[in-house]
Design a protein around this motif. Sequence first.
Motif, PDB file in Angstrom:
ATOM      1  N   UNK A  37       0.854  -1.187   0.000  1.00 47.24           N
ATOM      2  CA  UNK A  37       0.000   0.000   0.000  1.00 47.24           C
ATOM      3  C   UNK A  37       0.885   1.229   0.000  1.00 47.24           C
ATOM      4  N   UNK A  38       0.688   2.119  -0.939  1.00 45.12           N
ATOM      5  CA  UNK A  38       1.489   3.330  -1.094  1.00 45.12           C
ATOM      6  C   UNK A  38       1.287   4.236   0.126  1.00 45.12           C
ATOM      7  N   UNK A  39       2.395   4.667   0.716  1.00 44.26           N
ATOM      8  CA  UNK A  39       2.341   5.504   1.930  1.00 44.26           C
ATOM      9  C   UNK A  39       1.734   6.881   1.691  1.00 44.26           C
ATOM     10  N   UNK A  40       1.667   7.322   0.437  1.00 44.75           N
ATOM     11  CA  UNK A  40       1.092   8.639   0.163  1.00 44.75           C
ATOM     12  C   UNK A  40      -0.437   8.617   0.180  1.00 44.75           C
ATOM     13  N   UNK A  41      -1.019   7.430   0.246  1.00 42.42           N
ATOM     14  CA  UNK A  41      -2.479   7.281   0.263  1.00 42.42           C
ATOM     15  C   UNK A  41      -2.995   7.304   1.694  1.00 42.42           C
ATOM     16  N   UNK A  42      -4.331   7.456   1.860  1.00 42.29           N
ATOM     17  CA  UNK A  42      -4.893   7.400   3.215  1.00 42.29           C
ATOM     18  C   UNK A  42      -4.524   6.085   3.900  1.00 42.29           C
ATOM     19  N   UNK A  43      -4.565   6.103   5.216  1.00 35.94           N
ATOM     20  CA  UNK A  43      -4.221   4.904   5.985  1.00 35.94           C
ATOM     21  C   UNK A  43      -5.085   3.722   5.542  1.00 35.94           C
ATOM     22  N   UNK A  44      -4.437   2.605   5.312  1.00 40.03           N
ATOM     23  CA  UNK A  44      -5.126   1.404   4.843  1.00 40.03           C
ATOM     24  C   UNK A  44      -5.892   0.756   5.992  1.00 40.03           C
ATOM     25  N   UNK A  45      -7.213   0.700   5.822  1.00 41.97           N
ATOM     26  CA  UNK A  45      -8.074  -0.008   6.767  1.00 41.97           C
ATOM     27  C   UNK A  45      -9.087  -0.812   5.966  1.00 41.97           C
ATOM     28  N   UNK A  46      -9.666  -1.797   6.587  1.00 48.38           N
ATOM     29  CA  UNK A  46     -10.691  -2.583   5.897  1.00 48.38           C
ATOM     30  C   UNK A  46     -11.894  -1.711   5.565  1.00 48.38           C
ATOM     31  N   UNK A  47     -12.201  -0.761   6.447  1.00 51.60           N
ATOM     32  CA  UNK A  47     -13.318   0.153   6.203  1.00 51.60           C
ATOM     33  C   UNK A  47     -13.075   1.002   4.961  1.00 51.60           C
ATOM     34  N   UNK A  48     -11.826   1.475   4.777  1.00 45.60           N
ATOM     35  CA  UNK A  48     -11.488   2.262   3.592  1.00 45.60           C
ATOM     36  C   UNK A  48     -11.678   1.426   2.331  1.00 45.60           C
ATOM     37  N   UNK A  49     -11.164   0.217   2.333  1.00 42.40           N
ATOM     38  CA  UNK A  49     -11.286  -0.663   1.167  1.00 42.40           C
ATOM     39  C   UNK A  49     -12.756  -0.960   0.874  1.00 42.40           C
ATOM     40  N   UNK A  50     -13.525  -1.264   1.902  1.00 47.40           N
ATOM     41  CA  UNK A  50     -14.951  -1.552   1.710  1.00 47.40           C
ATOM     42  C   UNK A  50     -15.691  -0.352   1.127  1.00 47.40           C
ATOM     43  N   UNK A  51     -15.351   0.853   1.596  1.00 45.81           N
ATOM     44  CA  UNK A  51     -16.037   2.047   1.087  1.00 45.81           C
ATOM     45  C   UNK A  51     -15.643   2.319  -0.365  1.00 45.81           C
ATOM     46  N   UNK A  52     -14.386   2.081  -0.722  1.00 47.30           N
ATOM     47  CA  UNK A  52     -13.954   2.251  -2.114  1.00 47.30           C
ATOM     48  C   UNK A  52     -14.694   1.263  -3.008  1.00 47.30           C
ATOM     49  N   UNK A  53     -14.795   0.026  -2.574  1.00 49.00           N
ATOM     50  CA  UNK A  53     -15.503  -0.980  -3.364  1.00 49.00           C
ATOM     51  C   UNK A  53     -16.982  -0.628  -3.530  1.00 49.00           C
ATOM     52  N   UNK A  54     -17.614  -0.131  -2.480  1.00 39.88           N
ATOM     53  CA  UNK A  54     -19.026   0.256  -2.559  1.00 39.88           C
ATOM     54  C   UNK A  54     -19.212   1.434  -3.516  1.00 39.88           C
ATOM     55  N   UNK A  55     -18.314   2.406  -3.455  1.00 39.44           N
ATOM     56  CA  UNK A  55     -18.378   3.562  -4.349  1.00 39.44           C
ATOM     57  C   UNK A  55     -18.216   3.116  -5.807  1.00 39.44           C
ATOM     58  N   UNK A  56     -17.276   2.212  -6.046  1.00 37.13           N
ATOM     59  CA  UNK A  56     -17.040   1.704  -7.401  1.00 37.13           C
ATOM     60  C   UNK A  56     -18.254   0.940  -7.921  1.00 37.13           C
ATOM     61  N   UNK A  57     -18.821   0.091  -7.082  1.00 37.78           N
ATOM     62  CA  UNK A  57     -20.001  -0.687  -7.491  1.00 37.78           C
ATOM     63  C   UNK A  57     -21.183   0.220  -7.808  1.00 37.78           C
ATOM     64  N   UNK A  58     -21.352   1.285  -7.036  1.00 37.70           N
ATOM     65  CA  UNK A  58     -22.432   2.245  -7.295  1.00 37.70           C
ATOM     66  C   UNK A  58     -22.219   2.931  -8.635  1.00 37.70           C
TER      67      UNK A  58
END
Length: 96
Positions: free
Chosen positions: A31-52
Amino acid sequence: MSITTNNPIALSWKYPNVGGISTVDGVITEWNDSLPELTQELVDSIEAEYEEKEAYKNKRLAEYPSIQEAVHAILDDDLEALQAKRTAVKEKYKKS
């Protein structure tokens, strides 16, 4: 605890042109350090946004006039009706 993704494409969609993101069998291994902190919640929200976004795009595409309809409208000089149908779909599924 491993942070996982069901859709690695969603990560590259959210962070295009950013290196340093890797997955193996759905587990995020880099995970690139310049991105927001990696959490399962972040990944889940990205996936939900993409699916929408994908659902919106697919609904819009399903109701747009087909290529055959467009060709017939051009050949039959009925571009106003074609444009009216396209406009109705755009109004029904407005871009957010």
